[in-house]
Design an enzyme around this catalytic site. Structure first.
Site, PDB file in Angstrom:
ATOM      1  N   ASP A 150       0.885  -1.166   0.000  1.00 55.31           N
ATOM      2  CA  ASP A 150       0.000   0.000   0.000  1.00 55.31           C
ATOM      3  C   ASP A 150       0.925   1.218   0.000  1.00 55.31           C
ATOM      4  O   ASP A 150       1.658   1.433   0.962  1.00 55.31           O
ATOM      5  CB  ASP A 150      -0.860  -0.046   1.271  1.00 55.31           C
ATOM      6  CG  ASP A 150      -1.700   1.207   1.482  1.00 55.31           C
ATOM      7  OD1 ASP A 150      -1.553   2.176   0.718  1.00 55.31           O
ATOM      8  OD2 ASP A 150      -2.499   1.198   2.439  1.00 55.31           O
ATOM      9  N   ASP A 159      -4.327  -1.850  -1.698  1.00 60.33           N
ATOM     10  CA  ASP A 159      -3.051  -2.539  -1.896  1.00 60.33           C
ATOM     11  C   ASP A 159      -2.830  -2.887  -3.359  1.00 60.33           C
ATOM     12  O   ASP A 159      -3.718  -3.454  -3.997  1.00 60.33           O
ATOM     13  CB  ASP A 159      -3.027  -3.821  -1.066  1.00 60.33           C
ATOM     14  CG  ASP A 159      -2.940  -3.498   0.407  1.00 60.33           C
ATOM     15  OD1 ASP A 159      -1.831  -3.301   0.886  1.00 60.33           O
ATOM     16  OD2 ASP A 159      -4.014  -3.407   1.061  1.00 60.33           O
ATOM     17  N   TYR A 219       1.509   0.494  15.092  1.00 65.53           N
ATOM     18  CA  TYR A 219       0.519   0.232  14.047  1.00 65.53           C
ATOM     19  C   TYR A 219       0.726   1.188  12.884  1.00 65.53           C
ATOM     20  O   TYR A 219       0.640   2.398  13.049  1.00 65.53           O
ATOM     21  CB  TYR A 219      -0.915   0.368  14.582  1.00 65.53           C
ATOM     22  CG  TYR A 219      -1.923   0.051  13.501  1.00 65.53           C
ATOM     23  CD1 TYR A 219      -2.077  -1.262  13.061  1.00 65.53           C
ATOM     24  CD2 TYR A 219      -2.657   1.046  12.882  1.00 65.53           C
ATOM     25  CE1 TYR A 219      -2.952  -1.574  12.038  1.00 65.53           C
ATOM     26  CE2 TYR A 219      -3.539   0.743  11.849  1.00 65.53           C
ATOM     27  CZ  TYR A 219      -3.676  -0.567  11.436  1.00 65.53           C
ATOM     28  OH  TYR A 219      -4.537  -0.878  10.410  1.00 65.53           O
ATOM     29  N   LYS A 269      -2.587  -2.487   8.079  1.00 70.71           N
ATOM     30  CA  LYS A 269      -2.769  -3.932   8.248  1.00 70.71           C
ATOM     31  C   LYS A 269      -1.845  -4.667   7.276  1.00 70.71           C
ATOM     32  O   LYS A 269      -1.410  -4.102   6.275  1.00 70.71           O
ATOM     33  CB  LYS A 269      -4.246  -4.259   7.991  1.00 70.71           C
ATOM     34  CG  LYS A 269      -4.792  -5.370   8.856  1.00 70.71           C
ATOM     35  CD  LYS A 269      -4.655  -5.144  10.346  1.00 70.71           C
ATOM     36  CE  LYS A 269      -5.118  -6.338  11.164  1.00 70.71           C
ATOM     37  NZ  LYS A 269      -4.607  -6.294  12.542  1.00 70.71           N
ATOM     38  N   GLN A 302      -5.850 -28.407  -9.079  1.00 68.33           N
ATOM     39  CA  GLN A 302      -6.175 -29.542  -9.965  1.00 68.33           C
ATOM     40  C   GLN A 302      -5.102 -30.623  -9.866  1.00 68.33           C
ATOM     41  O   GLN A 302      -4.036 -30.411  -9.300  1.00 68.33           O
ATOM     42  CB  GLN A 302      -6.346 -29.089 -11.431  1.00 68.33           C
ATOM     43  CG  GLN A 302      -7.313 -27.933 -11.626  1.00 68.33           C
ATOM     44  CD  GLN A 302      -8.766 -28.248 -11.297  1.00 68.33           C
ATOM     45  OE1 GLN A 302      -9.515 -27.394 -10.858  1.00 68.33           O
ATOM     46  NE2 GLN A 302      -9.177 -29.493 -11.478  1.00 68.33           N
ATOM     47  N   ARG A 339      -9.004   0.660  11.506  1.00 67.22           N
ATOM     48  CA  ARG A 339      -7.742   0.809  12.255  1.00 67.22           C
ATOM     49  C   ARG A 339      -7.110  -0.544  12.567  1.00 67.22           C
ATOM     50  O   ARG A 339      -6.382  -0.689  13.546  1.00 67.22           O
ATOM     51  CB  ARG A 339      -7.966   1.643  13.527  1.00 67.22           C
ATOM     52  CG  ARG A 339      -8.398   3.066  13.192  1.00 67.22           C
ATOM     53  CD  ARG A 339      -8.800   3.898  14.375  1.00 67.22           C
ATOM     54  NE  ARG A 339      -9.422   5.142  13.926  1.00 67.22           N
ATOM     55  CZ  ARG A 339      -8.781   6.253  13.644  1.00 67.22           C
ATOM     56  NH1 ARG A 339      -7.481   6.313  13.793  1.00 67.22           N
ATOM     57  NH2 ARG A 339      -9.423   7.325  13.222  1.00 67.22           N
TER      58      ARG A 339
HETATM   59  P1  13P Z   1      -4.613  -0.539   5.351  1.00 69.32           P
HETATM   60  O1  13P Z   1      -3.582  -1.415   5.984  1.00 69.32           O
HETATM   61  O2  13P Z   1      -5.392  -1.235   4.291  1.00 69.32           O
HETATM   62  O3  13P Z   1      -3.965   0.718   4.843  1.00 69.32           O
HETATM   63  O4  13P Z   1      -5.697  -0.158   6.421  1.00 69.32           O
HETATM   64  C1  13P Z   1      -5.342   0.596   7.486  1.00 69.32           C
HETATM   65  C2  13P Z   1      -6.458   0.915   8.415  1.00 69.32           C
HETATM   66  O5  13P Z   1      -6.223   0.923   9.597  1.00 69.32           O
HETATM   67  C3  13P Z   1      -7.768   1.245   7.931  1.00 69.32           C
HETATM   68  O6  13P Z   1      -8.613   1.650   8.957  1.00 69.32           O
HETATM   69  P1  13P Z   2      -5.015   9.073  10.996  1.00 67.13           P
HETATM   70  O1  13P Z   2      -4.888   9.087  12.503  1.00 67.13           O
HETATM   71  O2  13P Z   2      -3.825   9.643  10.290  1.00 67.13           O
HETATM   72  O3  13P Z   2      -6.299   9.618  10.519  1.00 67.13           O
HETATM   73  O4  13P Z   2      -4.945   7.517  10.577  1.00 67.13           O
HETATM   74  C1  13P Z   2      -5.867   6.647  11.041  1.00 67.13           C
HETATM   75  C2  13P Z   2      -5.861   5.464  10.206  1.00 67.13           C
HETATM   76  O5  13P Z   2      -6.116   5.537   9.037  1.00 67.13           O
HETATM   77  C3  13P Z   2      -5.532   4.200  10.855  1.00 67.13           C
HETATM   78  O6  13P Z   2      -5.170   3.269   9.951  1.00 67.13           O
HETATM   79 MG    MG Z   3      -3.909   2.092   3.519  1.00 64.13          MG
HETATM   80 MG    MG Z   4      -4.630  -2.228   2.669  1.00 65.61          MG
END
Ligand code: 13P
Ligand code: 13P
Ligand code: MG
Ligand code: MG
Length: 374
Positions: A11, A52, A230, A233, A243, A267
């Protein structure tokens, strides 16, 4: 002919939050791979799942090849420049290290690759998930490779009669890889005992016990172990050959009809069911529900067919309706209990700081009463 199938996905920025990459970003990565990959790869396919982007290439250089990995890293760096120019959210999100060093593993992007002796016909499936982690594949792989309730081939086909060998990784162990090899059906209960813990034990690879050939490979990276916090994800990818001595394509797809609950969504901190969707599908409700796409291919002398979109069939509309219903039902209870992930997963998020402050405000009632009266 020995062919290497390599998927590297990341991503590096998306439109409107974590929804999907922009067309300009995807085109930049396609253009980069087509120019810079020309001397390295036999064929390529680039697609997205939620936010992604997956770079899928075929070549003859074996797994973990420095030049192929570096080319993919540089493609994502080039994509990050476009994401910054366009003001996309999370530009460069999964590029967790400043520079490429030898192999893309441990740098952020997810990798799934295997070297195969091409069969005269070589069907396989390329799965990519968004808003979840690699443990999301544990149940579908267990059911497709070890349970005759989902994979009748285990009892109907002599080519699968001896079952499969599972290689399972302890993804909480950082540093050296820590793995165990277990055979189905003899070690079925041991396999189940490990695979129930999706956050710690993850299927890394599966092999036929009849031919010894590799059937499946799964990306196992846990981003919070690399970043220490974090950052997004893991959003895993996997390749599954089908097959003949492997399960039929439909047997591998069948467990995705469950819409099982996985870790992910908003998140990266919730329990939400996995929704099978069409290729290049954006993410939506509650930064989810976690998505799974499946591109089916055949490969011959390293040349890919066009992808067949395995989850675009009308059957999956019914599954999607069920998953949407399950999603709304668990979301009704918000942060409470099973709806939010356990503390072991949340400890990489801001909740730790809050708990540290609250810890200082707890008191022992008996001591406080004694202090007041004394
Ligand atoms: P991604 O890992 O797909 O960017 O998602 C992050 C996330 O916390 C969405 O809420
Ligand atoms: P922000 O705190 O930058 O809005 O990010 C939250 C988020 O997207 C978690 O994945
Ligand atoms: Mg993302
Ligand atoms: Mg993602």
């Amino acid at each position: 002919m020995k062919t290497t199938l390599t998927i590297i996905k990341a991503d590096v920025g998306s439109i409107g939050g974590h929804i999907c990459p922009s067309a300009q970003l995807v085109n930049r990565i396609k253009e980069f791979v087509s120019n810079e990959g020309r001397r390295l790869v036999l064929d390529s396919y680039i697609g997205f799942t939620g936010d992604d982007i997956a770079i899928f290439v075929t070549h003859t250089r074996g797994v973990g090849d420095h030049d192929v990995h570096e080319m993919a890293w540089n493609a994502f760096v080039a994509g990050t420049a476009v994401a910054k120019e366009q003001g996309l959210y999370g530009a460069g999100q999964d590029l967790l290290k400043d520079a490429f060093s030898g192999n893309i593993r441990g740098l952020g992007p997810a990798v799934a690759e295997m070297e195969i002796d091409e069969r005269p016909n070589e069907p396989f499936l390329f799965f990519a998930a968004d808003k979840t982690d690699p443990g999301a594949f544990n149940l579908p792989l267990y059911l497709a490779f070890a349970d005759p309730m989902y994979c009748p081939g285990l009892i109907l086909s002599p080519k699968m009669g001896k079952g499969f060998r599972f290689v399972i990784m302890d993804v909480e162990h950082t540093g050296e890889d820590r793995v165990i090899e277990l055979n189905a059906p003899e070690n079925l209960y041991d396999i189940a005992t490990l695979l129930r813990d999706n956050e710690r034990f993850v299927v890394e690879a599966i092999y036929s016990r009849v031919t010894g050939e590799q059937a499946a490979v799964i990306s196992t990276s846990r981003l919070h172990n690399i970043a220490g916090t974090y950052t997004g994800k893991d959003d895993p990818v996997m390749l599954v050959r089908t097959q003949s001595s492997f399960p039929a394509t439909g047997e591998v797809l069948a467990p995705f009809g469950i819409g099982h609950f996985v870790a992910g969504g908003m998140r990266g901190s919730h329990t939400v069911p996995l929704m099978p969707v069409a290729l290049n599908c954006p993410t939506s409700y509650f930064d989810g529900p976690p998505l799974i796409t499946c591109a089916a291919f055949c490969v011959h002398n390293g040349k890919l067919t066009e992808p067949a979109d395995a989850f675009s069939h009308p059957f999956w509309n019914h599954v999607r309706d069920k998953v949407a219903r399950k999603t709304l039902e668990i979301r009704e209870q918000g942060f409470s209990g099973a709806a939010m992930l356990p503390m072991s997963e949340l400890e990489y998020t801001g909740v730790v700081e809050k708990l540290n402050v609250l810890e200082t405000q707890f008191y022992l009632r008996k001591e406080k009463l004694a202090a007041v009266s004394g």
